[in-house]
Design an enzyme around this catalytic site. Structure first.
Site, PDB file in Angstrom:
ATOM      1  N   GLY A  46       0.832  -1.205   0.000  1.00 27.34           N
ATOM      2  CA  GLY A  46       0.000   0.000   0.000  1.00 27.34           C
ATOM      3  C   GLY A  46       0.859   1.244   0.000  1.00 27.34           C
ATOM      4  O   GLY A  46       2.009   1.228   0.458  1.00 27.34           O
ATOM      5  N   GLN A  51       2.743  10.058   1.441  1.00 31.48           N
ATOM      6  CA  GLN A  51       4.057   9.412   1.530  1.00 31.48           C
ATOM      7  C   GLN A  51       4.987   9.825   0.401  1.00 31.48           C
ATOM      8  O   GLN A  51       6.198   9.596   0.484  1.00 31.48           O
ATOM      9  CB  GLN A  51       3.910   7.890   1.527  1.00 31.48           C
ATOM     10  CG  GLN A  51       3.280   7.345   2.803  1.00 31.48           C
ATOM     11  CD  GLN A  51       3.204   5.832   2.766  1.00 31.48           C
ATOM     12  OE1 GLN A  51       2.276   5.271   2.225  1.00 31.48           O
ATOM     13  NE2 GLN A  51       4.200   5.156   3.329  1.00 31.48           N
ATOM     14  N   CYS A  93       5.727  -0.375   6.974  1.00 36.66           N
ATOM     15  CA  CYS A  93       5.321   0.839   6.269  1.00 36.66           C
ATOM     16  C   CYS A  93       6.500   1.297   5.421  1.00 36.66           C
ATOM     17  O   CYS A  93       7.643   1.298   5.895  1.00 36.66           O
ATOM     18  CB  CYS A  93       4.958   1.927   7.282  1.00 36.66           C
ATOM     19  SG  CYS A  93       4.519   3.508   6.534  1.00 36.66           S
ATOM     20  N   LEU A  94       6.241   1.682   4.178  1.00 38.09           N
ATOM     21  CA  LEU A  94       7.330   2.108   3.291  1.00 38.09           C
ATOM     22  C   LEU A  94       8.039   3.354   3.813  1.00 38.09           C
ATOM     23  O   LEU A  94       9.161   3.639   3.414  1.00 38.09           O
ATOM     24  CB  LEU A  94       6.794   2.349   1.875  1.00 38.09           C
ATOM     25  CG  LEU A  94       6.317   1.084   1.136  1.00 38.09           C
ATOM     26  CD1 LEU A  94       5.671   1.455  -0.186  1.00 38.09           C
ATOM     27  CD2 LEU A  94       7.468   0.105   0.920  1.00 38.09           C
ATOM     28  N   HIS A 135      -4.470   1.303   7.698  1.00 39.59           N
ATOM     29  CA  HIS A 135      -3.108   1.846   7.738  1.00 39.59           C
ATOM     30  C   HIS A 135      -2.965   3.015   6.756  1.00 39.59           C
ATOM     31  O   HIS A 135      -2.479   4.094   7.116  1.00 39.59           O
ATOM     32  CB  HIS A 135      -2.105   0.725   7.409  1.00 39.59           C
ATOM     33  CG  HIS A 135      -0.677   1.174   7.369  1.00 39.59           C
ATOM     34  ND1 HIS A 135       0.276   0.748   8.280  1.00 39.59           N
ATOM     35  CD2 HIS A 135      -0.027   2.019   6.523  1.00 39.59           C
ATOM     36  CE1 HIS A 135       1.429   1.329   7.987  1.00 39.59           C
ATOM     37  NE2 HIS A 135       1.287   2.090   6.925  1.00 39.59           N
ATOM     38  N   GLU A 136      -3.404   2.797   5.512  1.00 38.41           N
ATOM     39  CA  GLU A 136      -3.259   3.848   4.491  1.00 38.41           C
ATOM     40  C   GLU A 136      -4.167   5.036   4.796  1.00 38.41           C
ATOM     41  O   GLU A 136      -3.797   6.196   4.564  1.00 38.41           O
ATOM     42  CB  GLU A 136      -3.542   3.299   3.093  1.00 38.41           C
ATOM     43  CG  GLU A 136      -2.641   2.146   2.651  1.00 38.41           C
ATOM     44  CD  GLU A 136      -1.161   2.417   2.820  1.00 38.41           C
ATOM     45  OE1 GLU A 136      -0.740   3.586   2.784  1.00 38.41           O
ATOM     46  OE2 GLU A 136      -0.410   1.443   3.032  1.00 38.41           O
ATOM     47  N   HIS A 139      -2.613   7.519   7.001  1.00 39.56           N
ATOM     48  CA  HIS A 139      -1.660   8.427   6.338  1.00 39.56           C
ATOM     49  C   HIS A 139      -2.356   9.692   5.844  1.00 39.56           C
ATOM     50  O   HIS A 139      -1.761  10.772   5.823  1.00 39.56           O
ATOM     51  CB  HIS A 139      -1.007   7.739   5.136  1.00 39.56           C
ATOM     52  CG  HIS A 139       0.150   6.852   5.496  1.00 39.56           C
ATOM     53  ND1 HIS A 139       1.298   7.323   6.084  1.00 39.56           N
ATOM     54  CD2 HIS A 139       0.350   5.514   5.334  1.00 39.56           C
ATOM     55  CE1 HIS A 139       2.145   6.317   6.268  1.00 39.56           C
ATOM     56  NE2 HIS A 139       1.596   5.209   5.819  1.00 39.56           N
TER      57      HIS A 139
HETATM   58 NI    NI Z   1       2.461   3.318   5.770  1.00 38.45          NI
END
Ligand code: NI
Length: 170
Positions: A46, A51, A93-94, A135-136, A139
């Site tokens: 995701g 991000q 998480c990226l 999660h997304e 963000h």
């Molecule tokens: Ni993330």
């Protein structure tokens, strides 16, 4: 299409809440395509627009395993309208490379969102997909996985990420 740079914690832009998308024109389509390409290149399950430093309410998800056909899902202006149950998942998480932590979230969610062209849809999700959506979606509000952790773990990750950022800037 282009692969964008993914911001890493503690970059302050990760804390900027996204604004609603109202223009689904070529510029937005290009952003969406860059998002998908950037997520697959990472690779990740995701990616949310904040991000990559674009503060709009858009995220992409693909939870298909490496041996399964890809299944790209896009959520624009999402709203989680129902969340039930509890599920503990080892999340990454990226924006926190190398970090995984167990986080408790809802087991099932109902989300209202729009697709890449602005068409509304309703989706009921459970398991990994429900986790990824929550999660997304966080963000988009400038909320990060560390915000779900206890003070001690949060502090450890904060320190490790700041050290890594300082080293990268040497
Ligand atoms: Ni993330």
């Amino acid at each position: 299409m282009a692969i964008r740079t993914i911001l890493h914690y503690p970059d302050k832009r990760l804390r900027t809440p996204g604004v609603s998308v109202s223009d689904f024109g070529p510029e937005f389509q290009a952003l969406f395509e860059d998002m998908a390409e950037t997520m697959y290149a990472a690779p990740g399950v995701g990616l949310a627009a904040p991000q990559i430093g674009v503060a709009v309410r858009l995220f992409v998800i693909d939870i298909a395993g490496s041996d399964e056909p890809s299944e790209l899902q896009v959520f624009v202006n999402p709203r989680i309208v129902e969340a039930v149950g509890e599920l503990c998942w080892d999340e990454g998480c990226l924006s926190f490379p190398g970090v995984t932590e167990e986080i408790v979230r809802a087991e099932r969610v109902t989300v209202h969102a729009q697709d890449r062209y602005g068409k509304p849809f309703v989706l009921e999700a459970e398991g990994l997909l429900a986790i990824a959506i929550q999660h997304e979606n966080d963000h988009l509000d400038g909320k990060l996985m560390v915000d779900h952790l206890g003070m001690l773990k949060r502090r450890m990750i904060d320190r490790a990420m700041r050290k890594k950022a300082a080293e990268a800037n040497l």
